[in-house]
Write an enzyme that holds these catalytic residues in place. Structure first.
Site, PDB file in Angstrom:
ATOM      1  N   TYR A 193       0.824  -1.208   0.000  1.00  0.00           N
ATOM      2  CA  TYR A 193       0.000   0.000   0.000  1.00  0.00           C
ATOM      3  C   TYR A 193       0.860   1.262   0.000  1.00  0.00           C
ATOM      4  CZ  TYR A 193      -3.643   3.332   1.269  1.00  0.00           C
ATOM      5  OH  TYR A 193      -4.508   4.401   1.274  1.00  0.00           O
ATOM      6  N   GLY A 245       3.091   1.390  -3.005  1.00  0.00           N
ATOM      7  CA  GLY A 245       2.221   1.546  -4.159  1.00  0.00           C
ATOM      8  C   GLY A 245       1.769   2.988  -4.333  1.00  0.00           C
ATOM      9  N   PHE A 298     -15.053  -0.551  16.499  1.00  0.00           N
ATOM     10  CA  PHE A 298     -15.664   0.104  17.663  1.00  0.00           C
ATOM     11  C   PHE A 298     -17.116   0.470  17.381  1.00  0.00           C
ATOM     12  CE2 PHE A 298     -11.502   1.957  19.654  1.00  0.00           C
ATOM     13  CZ  PHE A 298     -11.052   0.669  19.864  1.00  0.00           C
TER      14      PHE A 298
END
Length: 318
Positions: free
Chosen positions: A152, A155, A198
């Protein structure tokens, strides 16, 4: 206008915005091409947009660029396609880096053919590991290319470099948005990000269990603020420039958990870990210096308390 990742979180909001502008003022006549991998997912998420004359559905996968053909004229390209959740991109590292490199090359060739303005959605992950707490556009840290998360971060870095190569060699109108942690209605609550975990707990009436370090902190930017900032960069930003876009403050994971307990309509509490579990995020804290985008008239105006309350109300009605 061509939008990639049109069924994704940010891309989907941009699609909704431009289609709404056409409804409100038909004289805008914004012709939208939405690039999607799964037409069924498009129909499920946007049943109200099916069959509209102002929206063309382009089915293709940027990781299989040779199979993608685009022949329409285009003035603007917004490249939103890419997994942003560590939980998801760690499962598909090759696809993640391909979308941000080979996919970006393909789109830039389309932009080059039509002399289209190009907005690339990058990430704060490009700043890598650093001792800094606040990151300006000229800063950078270390990224280990062998790390599992490099698919990521590297990239996105490569995507930015490719964009700037086309800007310099072909004089293409390129703008880069470095996006911070963005939240709001429409996210999948099982995508593995801490705030969606959450939120799922708060909605279900479960105590919120903090698995990572409670002192880790994140700068959260509400989706409406993000979309406005992207439009300002697209329409008013300088070509060949990168802009940080996100909150210029952060809250700890423990504070976020407590906030969602207070928002929840259930009597729940926060449970802190006996031993923290390693978090796949690149950094434990850090936020953007946003002075550059403030020069375009933008600020992040939605507080976490307000934004997460809106998000909670949305999922409560489903």
């Amino acid at each position: 206008m061509l939008i990639t990742g049109a069924t994704g979180f940010i891309g989907g909001y941009l699609l909704e915005l431009f289609s709404f502008l056409n409804e409100k003022e038909p004289e805008n006549n914004i012709q939208i091409t939405a690039l999607v991998r799964d037409p069924e997912r498009f129909s499920e998420r946007f049943p109200h947009l099916r069959g509209r004359a102002d929206i063309d559905l382009l089915v293709g996968d940027l990781t299989e660029s040779k199979a993608l053909r685009y022949e329409n004229s285009v003035d603007y390209i917004i490249h939103c396609a890419s997994e942003a959740s560590p939980h998801l991109y760690l499962k598909q590292p090759a696809d993640t880096i391909s979308t941000n490199t080979l996919g970006t090359l393909l789109l830039l060739e389309i932009a080059r053919s039509h002399r289209a303005r190009f907005l690339y959605l990058s990430s704060g992950a490009i700043y890598g590991q650093s001792e800094q707490e606040v990151f300006s556009e000229q800063d950078y840290g270390i990224v280990d290319p062998l790390d599992e998360r490099a698919c990521y971060s590297e990239g996105k870095r490569a995507g930015e470099a490719i964009c700037m190569a086309y800007h310099r060699q072909y004089d293409l109108d390129i703008r880069i948005a470095r996006v911070s942690h963005t939240y709001g209605p429409g996210l999948e609550l099982n995508d593995g990000r801490v705030f969606t975990d959450f939120m799922a707990d708060a909605l279900a009436g479960r105590d919120i269990c903090v698995k990572g370090s409670p002192s880790d902190a994140r700068p959260f930017c509400y989706i409406s603020d993000m979309v406005e900032g992207l439009l300002r960069i697209l329409l008013s930003g300088d070509s060949g420039e990168a802009y940080n876009i996100g909150a210029d403050s952060q809250i700890t994971i423990a504070e976020l958990a407590q906030l969602l307990c207070e928002i929840s309509t259930h009597p729940i509490s926060v449970r802190l870990p006996v031993q923290a579990i390693s978090n796949p995020a690149l950094r434990s804290s850090g936020y953007f210096n946003i002075e550059k985008i403030k020069g375009l008239g933008w600020e992040c105006i939605t507080s976490p308390k307000m934004g997460f309350a809106k998000m909670y109300r949305y999922y409560s009605t489903l």
